[in-house]
Scaffold this motif. Structure first.
Motif, PDB file in Angstrom:
ATOM      1  N   MET A 180      -4.081  -2.607  -3.739  1.00 11.81           N
ATOM      2  CA  MET A 180      -2.946  -2.001  -4.668  1.00 11.81           C
ATOM      3  C   MET A 180      -1.795  -2.954  -4.683  1.00 11.81           C
ATOM      4  N   ILE A 181      -1.169  -3.313  -3.171  1.00 12.76           N
ATOM      5  CA  ILE A 181      -0.266  -4.276  -3.184  1.00 12.76           C
ATOM      6  C   ILE A 181      -0.230  -5.551  -4.218  1.00 12.76           C
ATOM      7  N   MET A 182      -1.559  -6.060  -3.926  1.00 14.16           N
ATOM      8  CA  MET A 182      -1.652  -7.346  -4.724  1.00 14.16           C
ATOM      9  C   MET A 182      -1.867  -7.185  -6.160  1.00 14.16           C
ATOM     10  N   ALA A 183      -2.575  -6.137  -6.725  1.00 14.76           N
ATOM     11  CA  ALA A 183      -2.826  -5.998  -7.861  1.00 14.76           C
ATOM     12  C   ALA A 183      -1.648  -5.395  -8.592  1.00 14.76           C
ATOM     13  N   LEU A 184      -0.629  -4.604  -7.830  1.00 13.94           N
ATOM     14  CA  LEU A 184       0.658  -4.421  -8.575  1.00 13.94           C
ATOM     15  C   LEU A 184       1.835  -5.606  -8.407  1.00 13.94           C
ATOM     16  N   ASP A 185       1.316  -6.593  -7.489  1.00 15.18           N
ATOM     17  CA  ASP A 185       2.142  -7.715  -7.690  1.00 15.18           C
ATOM     18  C   ASP A 185       3.373  -7.407  -7.113  1.00 15.18           C
ATOM     19  N   LEU A 186       3.352  -6.712  -5.861  1.00 11.89           N
ATOM     20  CA  LEU A 186       4.851  -6.388  -5.131  1.00 11.89           C
ATOM     21  C   LEU A 186       5.521  -7.553  -4.337  1.00 11.89           C
ATOM     22  N   PRO A 187       6.745  -7.578  -4.556  1.00  9.94           N
ATOM     23  CA  PRO A 187       7.570  -8.781  -4.028  1.00  9.94           C
ATOM     24  C   PRO A 187       7.483  -8.841  -2.356  1.00  9.94           C
ATOM     25  N   VAL A 188       6.214  -9.040  -1.731  1.00  9.84           N
ATOM     26  CA  VAL A 188       6.219  -8.990  -0.275  1.00  9.84           C
ATOM     27  C   VAL A 188       5.338 -10.281  -0.042  1.00  9.84           C
ATOM     28  N   ARG A 189       5.421 -10.463   1.297  1.00  7.62           N
ATOM     29  CA  ARG A 189       4.474 -11.525   1.741  1.00  7.62           C
ATOM     30  C   ARG A 189       3.546 -10.675   2.430  1.00  7.62           C
ATOM     31  N   LEU A 190       2.361 -10.461   2.074  1.00  5.23           N
ATOM     32  CA  LEU A 190       1.419  -9.623   2.706  1.00  5.23           C
ATOM     33  C   LEU A 190       0.313 -10.420   3.668  1.00  5.23           C
ATOM     34  N   ARG A 191       0.208  -9.779   4.902  1.00  2.38           N
ATOM     35  CA  ARG A 191      -0.822 -10.353   5.899  1.00  2.38           C
ATOM     36  C   ARG A 191      -1.602  -9.136   6.247  1.00  2.38           C
ATOM     37  N   LEU A 192      -2.862  -9.374   6.082  1.00  2.00           N
ATOM     38  CA  LEU A 192      -3.897  -8.327   6.474  1.00  2.00           C
ATOM     39  C   LEU A 192      -4.627  -8.781   7.704  1.00  2.00           C
ATOM     40  N   LEU A 193      -4.709  -8.215   8.780  1.00  2.00           N
ATOM     41  CA  LEU A 193      -5.311  -8.599   9.974  1.00  2.00           C
ATOM     42  C   LEU A 193      -6.489  -7.472  10.362  1.00  2.00           C
ATOM     43  N   ILE A 194      -7.788  -7.987  10.168  1.00  3.33           N
ATOM     44  CA  ILE A 194      -8.791  -7.040  10.789  1.00  3.33           C
ATOM     45  C   ILE A 194      -9.442  -7.478  11.803  1.00  3.33           C
ATOM     46  N   PRO A 195      -9.669  -6.963  13.127  1.00  5.78           N
ATOM     47  CA  PRO A 195     -10.636  -7.383  14.092  1.00  5.78           C
ATOM     48  C   PRO A 195     -12.031  -6.626  13.680  1.00  5.78           C
ATOM     49  N   ALA A 196     -12.968  -7.416  13.358  1.00  2.00           N
ATOM     50  CA  ALA A 196     -14.193  -6.822  12.909  1.00  2.00           C
ATOM     51  C   ALA A 196     -15.164  -7.019  14.057  1.00  2.00           C
ATOM     52  N   VAL A 197     -15.637  -5.857  14.571  1.00  4.59           N
ATOM     53  CA  VAL A 197     -16.650  -5.875  15.374  1.00  4.59           C
ATOM     54  C   VAL A 197     -17.672  -4.782  15.557  1.00  4.59           C
ATOM     55  N   GLU A 198     -18.641  -4.869  16.299  1.00  7.63           N
ATOM     56  CA  GLU A 198     -19.556  -3.628  16.522  1.00  7.63           C
ATOM     57  C   GLU A 198     -19.624  -3.437  18.086  1.00  7.63           C
TER      58      GLU A 198
END
Length: 457
Positions: free
Chosen positions: A261-279
């Motif tokens: 949503m943030i990227m598609a709406l081109d919001l004026p922020v520097r976005l960082r997405l951190l996901i630790p992906a484990v099982e």
């Protein structure tokens, strides 16, 4: 899955939304037809009105009374799966009818998890009501559907590697960058607790690190728990508790949906997405009860239950994100059963020390009908997460205040962020409701989108 409004206006069928006692904007013949069919305008009632050629001329939609409507939200969406396939438009509605909310609800109702089903029935489509921002509503609905699809997909097709693939596709869609730290490289880059939790799986643990936007813009960091399946580890869950553990990556799924949503709406922020992906699996190299792990931040953690693994992987990711002092850091996780005991499946709690941020979250949650409830970082409970032989305990004995002690644990890894909030989500809808089918759930991300827009617009 892109959820979109219909643009086929020529054959659109009128919807008239009415309450008991209202004037119905239809002919006397159609009114008599509806009354004969038992339609009264009660919430949940609807009546198809025939044309002379036998087609549907219009539809009466029951809106009920205010008291009953207050028990739920997005009520127009309850009718979308009941109506015949076709194109509809809202021709009339009572005073106070929120077109944006109801149109969005209709879009959200179009989501169905049909990956493994051959027959895919057609949906009733809605024309975007006049005055509503169609593009914006479609972006929000598509982000929400992305979240639901990720959660609904079983781990056989949504393990750590597949979750990486989804984030990679998102990065390509929005011209973002993605760095992945995989397997034993987690040790070399000082992410030891992510490695410890995920090393027993045949799908290697990894940290997904997406960046997007102007580097000089305010930094917004989203951290999402990506435990793609949780057996409980050596503290093995009973079978009944393992049944929907594909949803234990619901925090990451919600963070991914919000990032879209943030990227598609081109919001004026520097976005960082951190996901630790484990099982969190069981094998000879699984981490054990009684182990003491060293975290990225340097704090030692005594493991008293391997089924309290989410806070471990989040701790390393939070510490990493905190090192660049983001203006806002939001942590989303399906973290504790205690949160569900306290507030149930539909009302996620959140924790923050920032009263201003809490006020914005509360106002946004009310405004967009995306419920959230503030709970405290209760300082007197800090001693409960201090075991004596290590800095922190991942599973305090006694079971008291489990959601709060988990939140306090996470807060220990955040020092530099301007504002921090942690959301303890359920990530699952146990039984279908309007705009919310049974299964994976988006929770809080529409409210958080509103907060980010207001904070940085």
């Amino acid at each position: 899955m892109n959820l979109t409004f219909s643009t086929e206006t020529d054959a659109a069928i009128d919807l008239h939304v009415v309450s008991p006692g209202d004037h119905w904007p239809v002919s006397a013949t159609h009114r008599k037809w509806a009354e004969s069919a038992g339609f009264s305008g009660a919430l949940g009632d609807f009546c198809l009105l025939p044309a002379e050629d036998g087609q549907i001329s219009a539809v009466l939609i029951g809106w009920g009374t205010g008291r009953l409507r207050a028990r739920g939200r997005m009520h127009l969406a309850r009718y979308a799966p009941l109506l015949p396939a076709g194109t509809y438009r809202i021709a009339s509605a009572p005073e106070g009818f929120d077109m944006d909310e109801q149109a969005l609800g209709w879009l959200l109702s179009e989501y169905s998890f049909d990956r493994y089903i051959a027959a895919k029935p057609e949906a009733a489509k809605l024309i975007c009501p006049e005055g509503c921002a169609a593009d914006r509503l479609q972006i929000i609905a598509t982000g929400a559907a992305l979240t639901q699809r990720l959660i609904d997909t079983p781990t056989s097709d949504m393990g750590p590697a597949e979750l990486e693939g989804e984030v990679r596709a998102l990065a390509q869609m929005h011209d973002a960058t993605l760095d992945v730290t995989l397997g034993d490289d987690l040790l070399g880059t000082n992410l030891p607790m992510i490695h410890a939790v995920g090393r027993a799986s045949t799908s290697a643990p990894r940290l997904l690190d997406l960046s997007w936007g102007d580097p000089e813009a305010p930094k917004v960091t989203l951290v999402g728990k990506g435990v793609c399946f949780d057996t409980g580890g050596l503290n093995l869950k009973p079978g009944a508790s393992m049944g929907i553990m594909k949803k234990d990556m619901g925090g990451s799924a919600n963070a991914i949906g919000l990032a879209h949503m943030i990227m598609a709406l081109d919001l004026p922020v520097r976005l960082r997405l951190l996901i630790p992906a484990v099982e969190n699996s069981v094998a000879g190299n699984a981490f054990r009860p009684g182990d003491i792990l060293r975290s990225r931040k340097g704090l030692s953690v005594e493991i008293n239950n391997t089924d309290a693994e989410g806070r471990l992987v989040l701790a390393d990711a939070l510490a990493l994100g905190d090192e660049e002092s983001p203006d806002l850091m939001l942590c989303m996780a399906t973290l504790t059963g205690a949160a569900r005991v306290a507030l149930g499946p539909d009302l996620p709690p959140y924790f923050t020390d920032d009263d201003g941020l809490a006020g914005m979250i509360g106002a946004a949650a009310d405004a967009v009908h995306d419920p959230l409830w503030r709970m405290p970082f209760w300082e007197p409970y800090e001693s409960m997460i201090e075991p004596g032989i290590a800095d922190l305990d991942n599973a305090p004995a006694g079971g008291m205040a489990g959601a709060i002690t988990a939140a306090l644990f996470l807060r220990r890894f955040v020092e530099n962020a301007g504002s921090f909030a942690h959301f303890d989500l359920y990530g699952w809808t146990p039984s279908a409701k309007p705009a919310r089918p049974k299964g994976g759930a988006h929770q809080g991300i529409r409210a958080l989108l509103s907060v980010i827009e207001r904070r940085y617009s």
